[in-house]
Design a protein around this motif. Structure first.
Motif, PDB file in Angstrom:
ATOM      1  N   ALA A  10       0.855  -1.188   0.000  1.00  0.00           N
ATOM      2  CA  ALA A  10       0.000   0.000   0.000  1.00  0.00           C
ATOM      3  C   ALA A  10       0.892   1.238   0.000  1.00  0.00           C
ATOM      4  N   LYS A  11       0.679   2.125  -0.969  1.00  0.00           N
ATOM      5  CA  LYS A  11       1.487   3.333  -1.056  1.00  0.00           C
ATOM      6  C   LYS A  11       0.782   4.533  -0.440  1.00  0.00           C
ATOM      7  N   SER A  12      -0.372   4.316   0.216  1.00  0.00           N
ATOM      8  CA  SER A  12      -1.106   5.431   0.812  1.00  0.00           C
ATOM      9  C   SER A  12      -0.415   5.899   2.099  1.00  0.00           C
ATOM     10  N   ASN A  13      -0.838   7.044   2.587  1.00  0.00           N
ATOM     11  CA  ASN A  13      -0.229   7.639   3.767  1.00  0.00           C
ATOM     12  C   ASN A  13      -0.736   6.942   5.020  1.00  0.00           C
ATOM     13  N   ASP A  14       0.188   6.498   5.888  1.00  0.00           N
ATOM     14  CA  ASP A  14      -0.204   5.795   7.104  1.00  0.00           C
ATOM     15  C   ASP A  14      -0.852   6.726   8.119  1.00  0.00           C
ATOM     16  N   ALA A  15      -0.496   8.008   8.105  1.00  0.00           N
ATOM     17  CA  ALA A  15      -1.066   8.941   9.076  1.00  0.00           C
ATOM     18  C   ALA A  15      -2.570   9.121   8.836  1.00  0.00           C
ATOM     19  N   GLY A  19      -5.439   7.986  11.465  1.00  0.00           N
ATOM     20  CA  GLY A  19      -6.417   8.990  11.889  1.00  0.00           C
ATOM     21  C   GLY A  19      -7.838   8.521  11.671  1.00  0.00           C
ATOM     22  N   LEU A  20      -8.084   7.877  10.523  1.00  0.00           N
ATOM     23  CA  LEU A  20      -9.420   7.342  10.266  1.00  0.00           C
ATOM     24  C   LEU A  20      -9.758   6.223  11.247  1.00  0.00           C
ATOM     25  N   GLY A  21      -8.799   5.395  11.587  1.00  0.00           N
ATOM     26  CA  GLY A  21      -9.029   4.347  12.584  1.00  0.00           C
ATOM     27  C   GLY A  21      -9.388   4.933  13.928  1.00  0.00           C
ATOM     28  N   PHE A  22      -8.719   6.017  14.310  1.00  0.00           N
ATOM     29  CA  PHE A  22      -9.043   6.685  15.572  1.00  0.00           C
ATOM     30  C   PHE A  22     -10.453   7.255  15.525  1.00  0.00           C
ATOM     31  N   VAL A  23     -10.807   7.900  14.427  1.00  0.00           N
ATOM     32  CA  VAL A  23     -12.135   8.519  14.306  1.00  0.00           C
ATOM     33  C   VAL A  23     -13.220   7.456  14.353  1.00  0.00           C
ATOM     34  N   TYR A  24     -13.032   6.347  13.635  1.00  0.00           N
ATOM     35  CA  TYR A  24     -14.042   5.294  13.619  1.00  0.00           C
ATOM     36  C   TYR A  24     -14.214   4.661  14.993  1.00  0.00           C
ATOM     37  N   SER A  25     -13.109   4.406  15.697  1.00  0.00           N
ATOM     38  CA  SER A  25     -13.226   3.818  17.024  1.00  0.00           C
ATOM     39  C   SER A  25     -13.855   4.812  17.997  1.00  0.00           C
ATOM     40  N   PHE A  26     -13.529   6.093  17.865  1.00  0.00           N
ATOM     41  CA  PHE A  26     -14.143   7.120  18.720  1.00  0.00           C
ATOM     42  C   PHE A  26     -15.642   7.189  18.482  1.00  0.00           C
ATOM     43  N   LEU A  27     -16.060   7.169  17.219  1.00  0.00           N
ATOM     44  CA  LEU A  27     -17.488   7.196  16.905  1.00  0.00           C
ATOM     45  C   LEU A  27     -18.196   5.952  17.428  1.00  0.00           C
ATOM     46  N   PHE A  28     -17.551   4.797  17.322  1.00  0.00           N
ATOM     47  CA  PHE A  28     -18.147   3.557  17.808  1.00  0.00           C
ATOM     48  C   PHE A  28     -18.415   3.644  19.309  1.00  0.00           C
ATOM     49  N   PHE A  29     -17.421   4.052  20.095  1.00  0.00           N
ATOM     50  CA  PHE A  29     -17.606   4.119  21.544  1.00  0.00           C
ATOM     51  C   PHE A  29     -18.561   5.241  21.933  1.00  0.00           C
TER      52      PHE A  29
END
Length: 44
Positions: A10-15, A19-29
């Motif tokens: 994957a050549k996409s940006n890890d940051a 960040g999206l993983g943090f947002v999704y987990s925050f929204l879930f909780f």
């Protein structure tokens, strides 16, 4: 340089992905929290 650095999957940006993983987990909780608040308010 090892073989993994030459053939990157994957050549996409890890940051952005972290960040999206943090947002999704925050929204879930947050949703779980508000479901609990609504259940507690209805039970009164």
């Amino acid at each position: 340089m090892n073989e993994f650095e030459k053939d990157v999957q994957a050549k996409s940006n890890d940051a952005i992905e972290s960040g999206l993983g943090f947002v999704y987990s925050f929204l879930f909780f947050t949703i779980i929290f508000f479901i609990g608040v609504i259940i507690k308010a209805v039970a009164l």
